[in-house]
Design an enzyme around this catalytic site. Structure first.
Site, PDB file in Angstrom:
ATOM      1  CB  ALA A  68       1.564   4.564   0.450  1.00  0.00           C
ATOM      2  CD  GLN A 213      -1.185  -6.732  -1.858  1.00  0.00           C
ATOM      3  OE1 GLN A 213      -0.693  -7.829  -2.110  1.00  0.00           O
ATOM      4  NE2 GLN A 213      -1.027  -6.155  -0.691  1.00  0.00           N
ATOM      5  CG  ASP A 254       3.812   1.206   0.994  1.00  0.00           C
ATOM      6  OD1 ASP A 254       3.957   0.470  -0.003  1.00  0.00           O
ATOM      7  OD2 ASP A 254       2.729   1.373   1.581  1.00  0.00           O
ATOM      8  CE  LYS A 265       2.371  -5.223  -0.265  1.00  0.00           C
ATOM      9  NZ  LYS A 265       2.051  -5.421   1.185  1.00  0.00           N
TER      10      LYS A 265
HETATM   11  O1  MRU Z   1       0.029  -3.646   1.684  1.00  0.00           O
HETATM   12  P1  MRU Z   1      -0.427  -2.718   0.604  1.00  0.00           P
HETATM   13  O2  MRU Z   1      -1.305  -3.366  -0.411  1.00  0.00           O
HETATM   14  O3  MRU Z   1      -1.019  -1.457   1.176  1.00  0.00           O
HETATM   15  O4  MRU Z   1       0.901  -2.315  -0.142  1.00  0.00           O
HETATM   16  C1  MRU Z   1       0.836  -1.451  -1.239  1.00  0.00           C
HETATM   17  C2  MRU Z   1       2.141  -1.218  -1.887  1.00  0.00           C
HETATM   18  O5  MRU Z   1       3.166  -1.715  -1.462  1.00  0.00           O
HETATM   19  C3  MRU Z   1       2.163  -0.284  -3.050  1.00  0.00           C
HETATM   20  O6  MRU Z   1       3.129  -0.668  -3.970  1.00  0.00           O
HETATM   21  C4  MRU Z   1       2.511   1.118  -2.544  1.00  0.00           C
HETATM   22  O7  MRU Z   1       1.655   1.493  -1.496  1.00  0.00           O
HETATM   23  C5  MRU Z   1       2.445   2.118  -3.613  1.00  0.00           C
HETATM   24  S1  MRU Z   1       0.768   2.432  -4.070  1.00  0.00           S
HETATM   25  C6  MRU Z   1       0.700   3.686  -5.160  1.00  0.00           C
END
Ligand code: MRU
Length: 363
Positions: A68, A213, A254, A265
């Protein structure tokens, strides 16, 4: 989209002397936005150059850059490129013509509220510019947003580390590190700070299906910094909590609704349920730019669904029969009552509620 600096590296080679690579995931260089291509990690170090807002949009949609806060920072730089394009084409009404690009950016990853936050902030600043080229003014603003995010992460990292006791074992999910932010990381910011204070005995990272991830990015980022990490399958989390005294599950966010519900996530909610069952603390680490005061509760947050191919394939290898239907929501909602601590750059909110979040945001 132009690409440069591509190189296939063996894992040992990647490990050598590249500890700052994750910190360079977003760079403004030669009037372009340069992004470390996260789709290719950990095997390939590949940078993508974006010279237009359309290319930034594509990079966000395709997850060249993800996480995010990183999406928000990239969008801010994308708006600099857009403002230049539109001002050059129609100096008299560029603030109107740019709007379609801003709307397209907002749609690129709808759950990450930092995107909306950055677009709103840049749009407000656009109103302050005169008739001259808005590029330099907006570039300063984008760089400020970038710097502020890193500063916020370092601050919340210290606050979060303060909640850990020596010898802690923790589990993190997805990637909420330098790669996912302007730098340093949120959940990984807490882990970095706690590791620097010698408080952490073990860091467990789950793979984070379907995009991996955790396996591809978090494990890479931590090993780059020579922080030891133990990778587990997502489905091993409950057994881990049953067998070991985990101190905390530490995740990013997010979007956080103003009642404290957390969008993060997919799989975050199940970890929160398991943590409650096993008496493990559940920490959400996020800058206040992730709090959406317009979302009254988690149910109001739009959850992005992505391609079924993320589930049925991996790097072109087919994992499931063609006839199988797929549901691929990439985020879920963790109710506030399962959150032990919300850690922000302004401080820690224990057991977040609507009232506590309002006070946090007003300070
Ligand atoms: O789909 P993504 O990889 O963009 O999802 C990312 C996440 O869910 C992270 O945990 C969230 O953005 C926090 S990042 C500091």
């Amino acid at each position: 989209m132009l690409r440069y600096g591509a190189s296939r590296l063996g894992s040992n080679e990647v490990r050598k002397g590249m500890s700052s690579l994750a910190e360079q995931a977003i760079r403004w260089c030669n009037d372009q936005l340069v992004l470390l291509d996260q789709r290719r990690l950990p095997n390939e170090i590949h940078f993508v150059e974006c010279t237009s807002v359309q290319e930034v949009n594509e990079a966000i949609r395709d997850m060249v850059v993800r996480g995010a806060p990183a999406i928000g920072v990239s969008a801010a730089y994308g708006i600099v490129l857009a403002a230049r394009q539109h001002h050059a084409a129609s100096p008299g009404n560029w603030r109107e013509t740019i709007e379609a690009d801003l709307q397209a950016l907002l749609q690129a990853r709808p759950t990450a509220v930092n995107l909306k936050w950055a677009v709103t902030r840049m749009r407000d600043l656009m109103a302050e510019t005169g008739d001259e080229d808005p590029g330099p003014y907006l570039l300063d603003a984008a760089k400020r947003i970038h710097r502020e995010d890193v500063r916020a992460n370092r601050a919340l990292g210290e606050f979060g580390a303060g909640l850990l006791e020596a010898g802690a074992e923790v589990l993190t999910h997805c990637n909420a590190g330098a790669l996912a932010t302007g730098g340093y990381g949120t959940a990984l910011g807490v882990i970095r700070s706690a590791h620097a204070q010698d408080k952490i005995r073990n860091i467990f990272v789950d793979e984070t299906r379907p995009w991996f991830q955790g396996a591809r990015l978090t494990a890479w980022e931590l090993t780059q910094d020579r922080i030891p990490v133990t990778l587990i399958c997502d489905s091993a989390a409950a057994s881990l909590m049953q067998q070991r005294r985990l101190a905390w599950v530490i995740v990013g966010a997010d979007r956080i609704a103003c009642n404290g519900d957390v969008a993060n996530k997919i799989g975050t909610y199940s970890l929160a349920v398991m943590a409650r069952q096993h008496g493990v603390g559940f920490m959400v680490a996020a800058p206040t730019s992730t709090v959406d005061m317009e979302a009254s509760e988690g149910a109001r947050i739009e959850i992005e669904e992505r391609s079924k191919h993320e589930v049925t394939e991996y790097e072109g290898h087919v994992l499931a029969p063609a006839g199988a239907k797929v549901w691929n929501p990439v985020f879920d909602i963790t109710p506030a009552r399962l959150v032990t601590a919300l850690v922000t750059e302004k401080g820690v909110v224990e057991q977040p509620t609507r009232r506590k979040i309002r006070i946090l945001m007003e300070n």
